[in-house]
Enzyme design. Structure first.
Site, PDB file in Angstrom:
ATOM      1  N   LEU A  14       8.090  -8.500   3.979  1.00  0.00           N
ATOM      2  CA  LEU A  14       6.869  -8.351   3.211  1.00  0.00           C
ATOM      3  C   LEU A  14       5.708  -8.377   4.198  1.00  0.00           C
ATOM      4  CD1 LEU A  14       7.442 -10.818   0.198  1.00  0.00           C
ATOM      5  CD2 LEU A  14       7.646  -8.332   0.178  1.00  0.00           C
ATOM      6  N   ASP A  15       4.660  -7.633   3.896  1.00  0.00           N
ATOM      7  CA  ASP A  15       3.471  -7.683   4.748  1.00  0.00           C
ATOM      8  C   ASP A  15       2.937  -9.107   4.823  1.00  0.00           C
ATOM      9  OD1 ASP A  15       3.640  -4.939   5.060  1.00  0.00           O
ATOM     10  OD2 ASP A  15       2.235  -4.516   3.431  1.00  0.00           O
ATOM     11  N   LYS A  16       2.194  -9.382   5.871  1.00  0.00           N
ATOM     12  CA  LYS A  16       1.659 -10.720   6.096  1.00  0.00           C
ATOM     13  C   LYS A  16       0.960 -11.279   4.859  1.00  0.00           C
ATOM     14  CE  LYS A  16      -1.833 -13.165   8.850  1.00  0.00           C
ATOM     15  NZ  LYS A  16      -2.878 -13.032   9.895  1.00  0.00           N
ATOM     16  N   THR A  60       1.142 -10.183   1.686  1.00  0.00           N
ATOM     17  CA  THR A  60       1.860 -10.030   0.415  1.00  0.00           C
ATOM     18  C   THR A  60       2.676 -11.278   0.136  1.00  0.00           C
ATOM     19  OG1 THR A  60       1.970  -7.628   0.669  1.00  0.00           O
ATOM     20  CG2 THR A  60       3.542  -8.632  -0.852  1.00  0.00           C
ATOM     21  N   ARG A  81       1.298   0.159  -1.295  1.00  0.00           N
ATOM     22  CA  ARG A  81      -0.111   0.307  -0.930  1.00  0.00           C
ATOM     23  C   ARG A  81      -0.459   1.775  -0.680  1.00  0.00           C
ATOM     24  NH1 ARG A  81      -0.430  -3.762   3.969  1.00  0.00           N
ATOM     25  NH2 ARG A  81      -2.641  -3.213   3.912  1.00  0.00           N
TER      26      ARG A  81
END
Length: 327
Positions: free
Chosen positions: A137-139, A141, A237
């Site tokens: 997961l993105d930082k 998220t 996104r």
């Protein structure tokens, strides 16, 4: 710990006329161009089984192979970082990741990551590649992630990701009012001018499919639920931005901050202070990698997203508008 990497890809005809190092960087996007160029020079990247120079232009249709043993030069140390554990057994660990936690060490984030936390919580995972991490997961998220505690579990979970049998659902808050749900089926690849971003790339992108449905409409925003068929970098996104409904707070894909008209001062402050993409991995479904048992988990939205939704609802109440729920 050494890791053998073996990859093969056919050069699309549309790539014809480009240099080998440019094409290989696009096809093997997990690696930097400088590393690709080094491997071409060393002969670990071949074209139709032959070594060629990095600057040589290809026609399209050739087969590029990469076969290299990568020595992990860094020793990742365990760190006592709290984990919100949703489920754990001898084979898997399911966590609810908070905003701000980087998943894997990289340039600028050598420590303080989820990987460091996993090594502290379950030292035996140190013998599994990438400490058992099978998806990211993105930082910023939040939400559910599964970690494999054994090599057998990791192999099976990676297979579930690849054959799309692992179910992942997200919730997000978008800028703009949607009229209904839908599907975004648009290929995603690296942005042609900014390597820190992804973009819809009709020619060079990889197939990417995102399903979305409405949860609630507000005056100027929409609360949605999304289901992924694929798992490309920044997929939600990029897709939401592509259809002109970027996520609230997204620093890369929503453009300059614009305040909606005639909203309450409280909502204005809430939007200004929401400094991350409003995205949460809410539900995870998989087959247990050892027993085969079907398992699923669902976690509540984080406090910051719940607070933003409350402000959006209050803004509608103050204006006398009627909100709509679709769940």
């Amino acid at each position: 710990m050494a890791e053998r990497i073996v990859k093969e890809a056919q050069v699309p005809v549309d790539f014809g006329g480009q240099r080998l190092d440019q094409i290989a960087t696009e096809l093997f996007e997990d690696f930097s161009r400088s590393r690709i160029q080094t491997w071409i020079k060393d002969g670990t990247i071949l074209v139709d089984g032959k070594q060629v120079k990095a600057k040589e232009k290809l026609f399209g249709g050739e087969t590029i192979t990469l076969s290299v043993v990568v020595e992990d030069q860094e020793v990742h140390l365990p760190e006592d970082i709290p984990l919100n554990i949703v489920y754990e057994d001898d084979d898997i660990l399911v966590i609810n990741k908070p905003s701000g936690l980087v998943v894997h060490p990289a340039s600028g984030h050598r420590d303080g990551t989820l990987l460091n936390a996993i090594l502290h919580h379950a030292p035996e995972v140190g013998h599994v590649p990438r400490a058992g991490i099978v998806h990211r997961l993105d930082k910023e998220t939040t939400g559910l992630m599964v970690i494999a505690k054994t090599l057998a579990a990791q192999t099976d979970l990676v297979s579930q990701l690849q054959d799309r049998s692992m179910g992942r659902e997200y919730e997000a808050i978008t800028i703009g009012v949607m009229t209904g749900g839908g599907v975004v089926d648009e290929p995603i690849g690296r942005h042609p001018h900014n390597r820190q971003k992804q973009a819809v790339e009709p020619i060079h992108g990889k197939d990417s499919v995102t399903h979305y449905r409405l949860v609630k409409r507000f005056k100027n925003h929409t609360h949605i639920r999304l289901k992924l068929e694929t798992g490309r970098t920044h997929q939600i996104r990029v897709h939401m931005s592509f259809i002109k409904f970027p996520l609230v707070g997204d620093p890369q894909y929503s453009g300059r901050l614009k305040m909606p008209k005639a909203c309450t001062p409280e909502l204005q402050e809430g939007i200004r202070s929401f400094r991350r993409q409003a995205l949460h991995a809410k539900k995870l479904e998989l087959s247990h990698p050892i027993t085969g048992e079907f398992m699923e988990w669902e976690v509540d939205l984080p406090d910051d997203m719940q607070a933003l939704i409350a402000l959006l609802k209050q803004d509608m109440d103050d204006s006398g508008s009627e909100d709509s729920e679709y769940y």
